[in-house]
Enzyme design. Structure first.
Site, mmCIF file in Angstrom:
data_model
loop_
_atom_site.group_PDB
_atom_site.id
_atom_site.type_symbol
_atom_site.label_atom_id
_atom_site.label_comp_id
_atom_site.label_asym_id
_atom_site.label_seq_id
_atom_site.Cartn_x
_atom_site.Cartn_y
_atom_site.Cartn_z
ATOM 1 N N TYR A 1 -6.216 -0.470 -6.884
ATOM 2 C CA TYR A 1 -5.656 -1.736 -6.375
ATOM 3 C C TYR A 1 -5.010 -1.600 -4.997
ATOM 4 O O TYR A 1 -4.849 -0.505 -4.489
ATOM 5 C CB TYR A 1 -4.771 -2.445 -7.400
ATOM 6 C CG TYR A 1 -3.532 -1.800 -7.972
ATOM 7 C CD1 TYR A 1 -2.875 -0.746 -7.385
ATOM 8 C CD2 TYR A 1 -2.983 -2.326 -9.155
ATOM 9 C CE1 TYR A 1 -1.719 -0.226 -7.946
ATOM 10 C CE2 TYR A 1 -1.829 -1.804 -9.723
ATOM 11 C CZ TYR A 1 -1.202 -0.759 -9.108
ATOM 12 O OH TYR A 1 -0.070 -0.254 -9.651
ATOM 13 N N GLU A 2 -4.738 -2.750 -4.404
ATOM 14 C CA GLU A 2 -4.283 -2.804 -2.999
ATOM 15 C C GLU A 2 -5.305 -2.177 -2.050
ATOM 16 O O GLU A 2 -4.933 -1.519 -1.079
ATOM 17 C CB GLU A 2 -2.928 -2.107 -2.819
ATOM 18 C CG GLU A 2 -1.772 -2.785 -3.490
ATOM 19 C CD GLU A 2 -1.635 -4.248 -3.125
ATOM 20 O OE1 GLU A 2 -2.011 -4.609 -2.003
ATOM 21 O OE2 GLU A 2 -1.199 -5.027 -3.990
ATOM 22 N N GLY A 3 -6.562 -2.399 -2.322
ATOM 23 C CA GLY A 3 -7.611 -1.808 -1.490
ATOM 24 C C GLY A 3 -8.024 -0.467 -2.061
ATOM 25 O O GLY A 3 -7.275 0.508 -1.968
ATOM 26 N N GLN B 1 -9.442 2.135 2.154
ATOM 27 C CA GLN B 1 -8.387 2.752 2.970
ATOM 28 C C GLN B 1 -9.015 3.645 4.041
ATOM 29 O O GLN B 1 -8.574 3.677 5.193
ATOM 30 C CB GLN B 1 -7.439 3.583 2.095
ATOM 31 C CG GLN B 1 -6.788 2.817 0.948
ATOM 32 C CD GLN B 1 -5.906 1.673 1.410
ATOM 33 O OE1 GLN B 1 -5.278 1.759 2.467
ATOM 34 N NE2 GLN B 1 -5.882 0.593 0.645
ATOM 35 N N ARG C 1 0.827 -1.213 0.000
ATOM 36 C CA ARG C 1 0.000 0.000 0.000
ATOM 37 C C ARG C 1 0.855 1.255 0.000
ATOM 38 O O ARG C 1 0.535 2.226 -0.691
ATOM 39 C CB ARG C 1 -0.945 -0.024 1.209
ATOM 40 C CG ARG C 1 -2.056 -1.020 1.000
ATOM 41 C CD ARG C 1 -2.994 -1.204 2.166
ATOM 42 N NE ARG C 1 -4.097 -2.059 1.716
ATOM 43 C CZ ARG C 1 -5.165 -2.368 2.434
ATOM 44 N NH1 ARG C 1 -5.297 -1.910 3.676
ATOM 45 N NH2 ARG C 1 -6.117 -3.117 1.938
#
Lengths: 595, 595
Positions: B440-442, B447, B296
């Site tokens: 992406y990555e959440g 977040q 992240r």
């Protein structure tokens, strides 16, 4: 596959309940636009958008346009049929006077149809859109002969139109243009030069293409005072109206763009092409401005169209996609997870887009109605008020609706997570297509400069004073109305910020013009926010009146969406004011080399 | 053609003058990172980015990846050489311990290099980037044998890594995942299932691909408590380290995406593929979280990288493009028009991007330094403080740097007018590539929920209280410093808004969780603004100290850019607070069917 549903019901509500459209029945053409006709027109337009144009949107993006070796351009599969349906339905001439084959209906209706068409398929809608822009210029500035030659064919859709302004070295600064026009001695001119970014410059949808081209007549003054407007058909037109020889204009190449792939964006080469002056010599920019105002409003409408279609598809996904559980406990306990529409952050996003779209639609229709009044009223004072409104709101509608339209498409795409980034889901196309609207017809920074440098000071600030007074009157008249309190209070606060900013410019920008330039974009958005807030206040008034007659969920929901706007979106005016008042010192302090 | 220059000088200034990087020399690996070494590493990394990676950016976008009929994936022309240069330069293992062939240098330096690489070529940089993420998980959770088997080859770049989380029906909500792992009885497992959106899942850059895969062991509890992590190599590894049989994992298709075309985004099919458990059974999500935190932060860095490269190219264009005249009179009277950098609205745009980039870079390096302290300090209290910071700032760096990074790429594109929309100019690619980092990555909404639901309440709010106290101390300590007044005053105002919002959540969100959800994104951005404002205050302090020693234009300019941030950008905190305090009523009021 994404889908599109035209917001017919919302347009009807805005026209009938909010704007009192039927009160204008004394205007030319409005008498024909009875409630039944309006509803029928919108319903038919919706059908065209939903059933014909929308299904061609993805294929247009995938295939794009192809320039063949002979310089012809092939549009995507199905575009020809889609275009024909548009033309044969009589949509091209919806608000063109009947003497040229049009239906003479209000431009307001045409604007609603533009939203439907551009929301369904922006790239395809540009072919008729540019034709309508070219017709507008010919209607105002063309000679009787030019009107008779071109307009009926364009209304029919047999011929399309274009606008040729930009050259490689000049976009915004048209004074730099180099395309030359040499008189042929027979009343015609010979045009030579290169134009770029010409939307619909060459394609296979129509028999002829009517190019409106700005150029400099040999010996004309330098700068913008030496620019003339010409009509240059792709095929010359014989006296009997049939098509003659190919003219010396051709498509040199087409651009590979981020979006609107279905529209051919051409480099157009003029090699001694025969053209005829439209309007007066060296007054081409004035003639072009007519076209530009209409075109700028239409581009704002495109921003709203993309925002609406992106919203609709995000809603469908948010109701369907199961992921996680509501913070307040499972809402679909029988399923593996809740639909993501239960999550407050998803709601916040959807509400934000919707709260913008509904007010933007009202602002667009209100402004279009002012255009009709400006063109059709017999009362000079009424015309002046309407034209003031149009002039002031044109840059706002263009820039705010496209900036927010794009941002909303991005937000809607975000709802899809990774799927939003995959082309086959269609959300990427909405984002990529919406992006152009912030750029063409004057990039949005130019709109801000137009507002601050031209529209605001014009006639001693009459247009802005008129707008401020109108909103203030509304606030005064409805300050004690219990149901409107959640609207009137925030609107007054926004109005105060707008007045504060206007005052600040009066005191700080005349002596130091960079202060105006540095605050221009913030001012444009500040005005936009207040205008949208005012729209919400008027929508709320109409919704409350409707509720008083018969309660409906739809009207109750409108009041909630409006309050969302007043609570969360309108307060941005304060931030805009802070930025404006920061002035230009830090903005301008660095040497150019320091960047 | 766009170009890229790595901001080496700025990174050195932030490390040395702002963050006191050299004061950490007692940490493991930091002694080796002397000022000379740091400068040499950054200079070499810049060379790689500028000379090798950047020239491959456009071709990667144009060509994209191709899946062949046999399931192999071909990367764009030149990618193999670019990847080899990255690997052979020793960049993969820059901060990996020396026992595995790495250089054991601080992760802070690696983060700076990640900015350079992703700014130069986001798609290509993801292949090593994912490898670094996979190595991080193996380093923390892998057995000694796994580390010995995989890490040296990955450090070398001979093998790359991936992360396999998402499945068609589950992205965010990993509890829903279906991929199954059945014990083979010999300590290995047989994995079956489908993973989607697997970046670098299959390609032709390395001899082997080490997939880290989450799956559910037969009979494991439902939900997130039944998820285990596995390592599944594309080719099985023989006891001597050579490659053995092809494993039962293959690429079923690759996605057609909006951007990062040079990275292969794969559907990965696991058909009884052999895998080995990494870490403990049913504790896979914990193991994955290690990887996710690093990943992240790295994604936040990508947002900054795209913002920086877009800025640089917009600056070059603004200095070169002649259009119009300055409001204060011609600045280049010898030319047909002034370069557009004279226009205040252009300046405002460029200053806004720069004011963000420089503070974001400081925030990124500060956070990376805390990661190093958290991993390497021998002082438990210091480690705890560092980990608190990391946990709190990870969602902020991820979401704020990517939201703003994308928005800045759009703003930079806007500078180009119509040319910005044409692919050959390269600005569209920056926008399209930057878009993925918000997802992406959440996705960034996730977040915000991570911040508000997990990071904020953790340990009784200790991390947030620590941050608030640190900023408050800075304000108190420097309140009387004349040079810092333009920074300290606005910072205090922003801090007050952040405290107000935090307090409001304490009072209103525990009883009504939707209030937290509806305000989460605004809170994340509010915290981000204050963190960036704090960075500017610290940058200003360092710049003033440097100015006191020897005046320089560069430092004087930094103070101007910082004031621009404090005057125009930080005040957005007030708007964020207003939105948070609006609560969730209107956000949640509508029935789902009403959308």
């Amino acid at each position: 596959m994404p889908s599109y549903k035209a917001p017919v019901e919302d347009v009807l509500f805005i026209l009938n309940d909010v704007l009192g459209f039927q009160r204008q029945s004394n205007l030319k053409g409005f008498a024909d636009a009875s409630p039944d006709v309006v509803e029928a027109v919108l319903t038919e337009g919706a059908k065209l958008a939903e059933e014909v144009l929308a299904p061609l949107n993805a294929v247009g993006d995938r295939e794009g346009c192809t320039r063949q070796a002979d310089g012809s351009v092939t549009t995507p599969k199905g575009y020809r049929a889609g275009y024909d349906a548009y033309a044969k339905g009589g949509w091209m001439g919806l608000s063109v006077p009947e003497e040229f084959g049009g239906q003479g209906l209000p431009h307001t209706l045409n604007t609603a149809i533009q939203e439907f068409a551009s929301g369904a398929n922006l790239a395809l809608s540009m072919y008729p859109g540019l034709t309508q822009g070219a017709m507008a210029a010919l209607l105002v500035h063309g000679s009787d002969e030019q009107k008779a030659t071109y307009l009926p064919k364009m209304v029919e859709g047999a011929w399309t139109g274009t606008m040729n302004l930009t050259e490689p070295h000049c976009g915004t600064d048209l004074g730099l243009l180099k395309t030359k026009a040499v008189p042929n001695g027979d009343g015609s001119y010979s045009l030579t030069g290169t134009k770029i970014f010409i939307s619909a410059g060459e394609h296979d949808l129509s028999e002829n293409i009517v190019h409106l081209v700005i150029a400099r007549i040999e010996g004309a003054p330098a700068g913008t005072k030496g620019i003339s407007l010409f009509v240059v058909p792709k095929f010359l037109v014989n006296p009997d109206g049939s098509l003659g020889a190919r003219n010396g204009v051709s498509c040199g190449s087409i651009e590979h763009k981020m979006g609107i792939h279905g529209n051919s964006t051409c480099v157009m080469n003029y090699d001694g092409a025969t053209g005829w002056l439209v309007g007066q010599e060296n007054r081409g920019l004035n003639a072009m401005f007519v076209m530009m105002n209409e075109a700028r409003l239409a581009v704002g409408v495109q921003g709203l169209g993309q925002s609406e279609v992106a919203y609709q598809n995000a809603v469908a996904y948010a109701k369907d996609r199961l992921q996680g559980r509501a913070l307040t406990g499972a809402k679909a306990p029988d399923k593996a997870a809740d639909p993501i529409i239960v999550h407050p952050d998803v709601r916040r996003t959807l509400m934000g887009i919707r709260a913008f779209n509904e007010a933007a639609r009202a602002l667009m229709l209100w402004t279009a109605l002012q255009a009709d009044i400006g063109h059709r009223s017999e009362d000079a004072a009424e015309r002046q008020r309407a034209e003031d409104h149009m002039g002031l709101m044109t840059p706002v509608v263009k820039a705010v609706l496209t900036d927010k339209g794009f941002a909303n498409a991005v937000e809607a795409q975000q709802m899809f997570g990774g799927h939003g980034y995959i082309e086959e889901w269609g959300m990427s196309q909405f984002v990529r297509d919406a992006r152009i609207a912030m750029i063409y017809e004057g990039a949005n920074g130019i709109q801000a400069m137009d507002l601050i440098g031209r529209k605001l000071p014009k006639d001693g600030g009459r247009a802005m004073m008129g707008f401020l007074a109108e909103v203030q009157t509304f606030v005064k008249d409805h300050g004690e109305d219990e149901g409107l309190k959640p609207f009137v209070g925030p609107l007054q606060a926004g109005l105060n910020d707008l007045q504060g900013a206007t005052m600040w410019f009066m005191q700080n920008a005349f002596s130091k013009p960079d202060n105006a330039g540095a605050g221009a974009t913030d001012y444009l958005h500040l005005l936009g926010l207040v205008a949208l807030g005012y729209m919400w206040a008027r929508i709320a008034k109409a919704a409350l009146a409707s509720q008083a007659e018969a309660a409906s969920d739809r009207m109750a929901d409108k009041l909630v969406v409006g309050r969302f706007f007043m609570e969360r979106m309108l307060p941005e005016t304060a931030l805009r004011l802070v930025r404006i008042k920061a002035g230009s010192e830090t903005t301008m302090a660095l040497a150019a080399e320091a960047f």
